[in-house]
Scaffold this motif. Sequence first.
Motif, mmCIF file in Angstrom:
data_model
loop_
_atom_site.group_PDB
_atom_site.id
_atom_site.type_symbol
_atom_site.label_atom_id
_atom_site.label_comp_id
_atom_site.label_asym_id
_atom_site.label_seq_id
_atom_site.Cartn_x
_atom_site.Cartn_y
_atom_site.Cartn_z
ATOM 1 N N ASN A 184 2.646 34.277 -37.313
ATOM 2 C CA ASN A 184 3.958 34.642 -37.886
ATOM 3 C C ASN A 184 4.343 36.055 -37.471
ATOM 4 O O ASN A 184 5.491 36.312 -37.098
ATOM 5 N N LYS A 234 5.558 35.820 -34.102
ATOM 6 C CA LYS A 234 6.800 35.055 -34.022
ATOM 7 C C LYS A 234 8.002 35.886 -34.477
ATOM 8 O O LYS A 234 9.081 35.811 -33.895
ATOM 9 N N ASP A 265 3.526 44.209 -39.626
ATOM 10 C CA ASP A 265 4.313 44.218 -38.383
ATOM 11 C C ASP A 265 5.617 44.974 -38.605
ATOM 12 O O ASP A 265 6.004 45.226 -39.749
ATOM 13 N N ILE A 302 11.797 40.167 -43.902
ATOM 14 C CA ILE A 302 12.227 38.987 -44.674
ATOM 15 C C ILE A 302 13.336 39.406 -45.641
ATOM 16 O O ILE A 302 13.236 40.440 -46.296
ATOM 17 N N TYR A 357 9.642 25.893 -46.633
ATOM 18 C CA TYR A 357 10.670 26.928 -46.786
ATOM 19 C C TYR A 357 10.682 27.827 -45.549
ATOM 20 O O TYR A 357 9.653 28.335 -45.126
ATOM 21 N N ARG A 358 11.864 28.007 -45.000
ATOM 22 C CA ARG A 358 11.979 28.877 -43.838
ATOM 23 C C ARG A 358 13.158 29.811 -44.028
ATOM 24 O O ARG A 358 14.217 29.398 -44.506
ATOM 25 N N GLY A 359 12.937 31.058 -43.660
ATOM 26 C CA GLY A 359 14.029 32.021 -43.763
ATOM 27 C C GLY A 359 15.174 31.582 -42.858
ATOM 28 O O GLY A 359 14.976 30.800 -41.927
ATOM 29 N N SER A 361 14.696 32.064 -39.222
ATOM 30 C CA SER A 361 13.664 31.170 -38.723
ATOM 31 C C SER A 361 14.218 29.756 -38.547
ATOM 32 O O SER A 361 13.951 29.076 -37.575
ATOM 33 N N GLY A 380 9.547 26.753 -36.010
ATOM 34 C CA GLY A 380 8.558 26.772 -37.106
ATOM 35 C C GLY A 380 8.762 25.551 -37.975
ATOM 36 O O GLY A 380 9.705 24.786 -37.782
ATOM 37 N N SER A 381 7.833 25.386 -38.934
ATOM 38 C CA SER A 381 7.963 24.221 -39.797
ATOM 39 C C SER A 381 7.984 24.590 -41.273
ATOM 40 O O SER A 381 8.181 23.738 -42.129
ATOM 41 N N GLY A 382 7.737 25.881 -41.568
ATOM 42 C CA GLY A 382 7.767 26.294 -42.988
ATOM 43 C C GLY A 382 6.559 25.818 -43.764
ATOM 44 O O GLY A 382 6.602 25.737 -44.997
ATOM 45 N N LEU A 428 2.629 29.293 -44.262
ATOM 46 C CA LEU A 428 2.280 30.142 -45.404
ATOM 47 C C LEU A 428 1.888 29.328 -46.636
ATOM 48 O O LEU A 428 1.115 29.794 -47.465
ATOM 49 N N SER A 457 7.227 43.458 -42.037
ATOM 50 C CA SER A 457 6.564 42.820 -43.187
ATOM 51 C C SER A 457 5.111 43.259 -43.255
ATOM 52 O O SER A 457 4.499 43.611 -42.241
HETATM 53 P P1 ADP Z 1 7.308 29.051 -40.316
HETATM 54 O O1 ADP Z 1 6.786 27.856 -39.641
HETATM 55 O O2 ADP Z 1 8.794 29.032 -40.472
HETATM 56 O O3 ADP Z 1 6.780 30.316 -39.795
HETATM 57 P P2 ADP Z 1 5.811 29.836 -42.647
HETATM 58 O O4 ADP Z 1 5.457 29.086 -43.875
HETATM 59 O O5 ADP Z 1 4.693 30.356 -41.849
HETATM 60 O O6 ADP Z 1 6.765 28.897 -41.821
HETATM 61 O O7 ADP Z 1 6.748 31.022 -43.072
HETATM 62 C C1 ADP Z 1 7.809 30.799 -43.950
HETATM 63 C C2 ADP Z 1 8.936 31.798 -43.728
HETATM 64 O O8 ADP Z 1 8.504 33.099 -44.081
HETATM 65 C C3 ADP Z 1 9.372 31.918 -42.313
HETATM 66 O O9 ADP Z 1 10.346 30.942 -41.975
HETATM 67 C C4 ADP Z 1 9.956 33.314 -42.268
HETATM 68 O O10 ADP Z 1 11.266 33.300 -42.713
HETATM 69 C C5 ADP Z 1 9.117 34.072 -43.262
HETATM 70 N N1 ADP Z 1 8.027 34.881 -42.629
HETATM 71 C C6 ADP Z 1 6.709 34.642 -42.638
HETATM 72 N N2 ADP Z 1 6.028 35.628 -42.010
HETATM 73 C C7 ADP Z 1 6.933 36.514 -41.611
HETATM 74 C C8 ADP Z 1 6.876 37.776 -40.894
HETATM 75 N N3 ADP Z 1 5.714 38.299 -40.496
HETATM 76 N N4 ADP Z 1 8.021 38.402 -40.654
HETATM 77 C C9 ADP Z 1 9.211 37.904 -41.045
HETATM 78 N N5 ADP Z 1 9.346 36.720 -41.721
HETATM 79 C C10 ADP Z 1 8.225 36.047 -41.977
#
Ligand code: ADP
Length: 455
Positions: free
Chosen positions: A360, A363, A388, A393, A406-408, A411, A417-419, A422, A446
């Motif tokens: 992440n 990414k 990083d 976020i 859940y995805r921002g 994202s 990504g698949s959300g 995390l 973050s």
């Molecule tokens: P994804 O497959 O979208 O990465 P995650 O469950 O790993 O799914 O993360 C969920 C959401 O959290 C991401 O879509 C993103 O919006 C946010 N996110 C996670 N890690 C970071 C990061 N290091 N910097 C910015 N946003 C992050």
Amino acid sequence: MYSIRRRLAVILIVCTVTAVVLSTLFVNLAIDSTFNKYVADNQQKRNERIVDYFTQIYMKDKKWTESSGKEMQHEGYMSDYCLTLLDSDKKEVWAMDPMEIKNMNSTYFNNGKSGGQYSTNTLPVKYDNKIVGYVVIGQFQPLLLSEADINFKSSINRYISVSVLFTIIFCVLVSILFSKQFSKPIKAVSETSVELSKGNYDSKSEVKSNVEEINNLINSINILGERLKHQDTLRKRLVSDISHEVRTPLNVLQNNLEAMIDGIFPTTSERLSNLNDEVIRFGKLLSNLNSLKEIEEQKAELNIEPIHLEELVSNVFQDFLVNSKNENIDLQINYNKKENYLIYGDGDKLRQVFINILSNAFKFSIPGGKILVKISSDKDYVSVIVKDNGIGIKKEDLPFIFERLYRGDKSRNEIEGSGIGLTIVKQILILHAAVIEVESEEGTGSCFKIKFNKA
Ligand code: ADP
């Protein structure tokens, strides 16, 4: 079915009216018996005084005559008692007529206040320790009450009745008010819960109560509403996300395969390899969902062993050095080689945690960015920080990033990504009794901090 307010008011009113009526009854009985005792004592004293008087008369005359003590008749008529004087042989010397007393006080007797059975009391008159005569005192009621006595008694009763009336009115008003105050928040909570059960997750109880339990109930129902609303949003999002995730690779596959079948695209190995990538991505999503399901259902068994966390994290770090070079991102690790970072955990699962967090970080970083992995420890905990300076976020996304699928915004639209990453991280850490915290600011970067219990 009664409302709680009506029930409460009825119970309170019944209780207070019963209490007031009972206490009035007791007070009345107590006053009556004390008053009767007082009148009986007076009557006793009066009798003694009459006997004394006749003793004095006899002492003076040494015999009874027709006029002995006749002046007492006047008092007898005035005070509603009847006197008869008998000599030592119980022969009548003189007597008053009881009917005269009755006639004199006819109004009084006719009012029903008196006029009971005529009863007499014969008292001896002694002189030189010898009975020299008898005085018979007769009256129409066991206790003679004067008009003042009767007025006193009835005014007390009047005051008691008025105070009972006022107490009951006051209690009824207070009961109605109190039951309203008490039932209002309960009614509001019940209305909110009915609304929630109908699926109106926006409804909320705004009332406040100073009763702790009711306040807890209001807060809980409001929190429950918010959770349901959130879950509902997630569910809707989940359905749309899954269909989007599944539809996209399927469309790509379908369109390309159809184009190849129709001869629009030549069937080259490069094209087939691209389609294969799409199938792999699709498969990854499904296997991610599957492993999340296993972890959530606690089917995944942990293989707990002692782990030197700095070794495990360093290994993952090494794997990402290639990405660091390719994407021009400065990747650094920082820990004290002499420090002890021993914990207990499942090595494979924990590797998955750091892979997800680091991937992440890559990414969501921009070329030229910086990622720092820092391991530290104190007496009780071993902590790993992955920081990083990427896109960060959004504040409104922050509470939900660990939710499934859940995805921002960014994202969802731009970054693949698949959300699920995390969500898997969080579930694995829960199984390890570890805590994950995140601090992030949009545009700044973050910082994920994981805290394990030291072995
Ligand atoms: P994804 O497959 O979208 O990465 P995650 O469950 O790993 O799914 O993360 C969920 C959401 O959290 C991401 O879509 C993103 O919006 C946010 N996110 C996670 N890690 C970071 C990061 N290091 N910097 C910015 N946003 C992050």
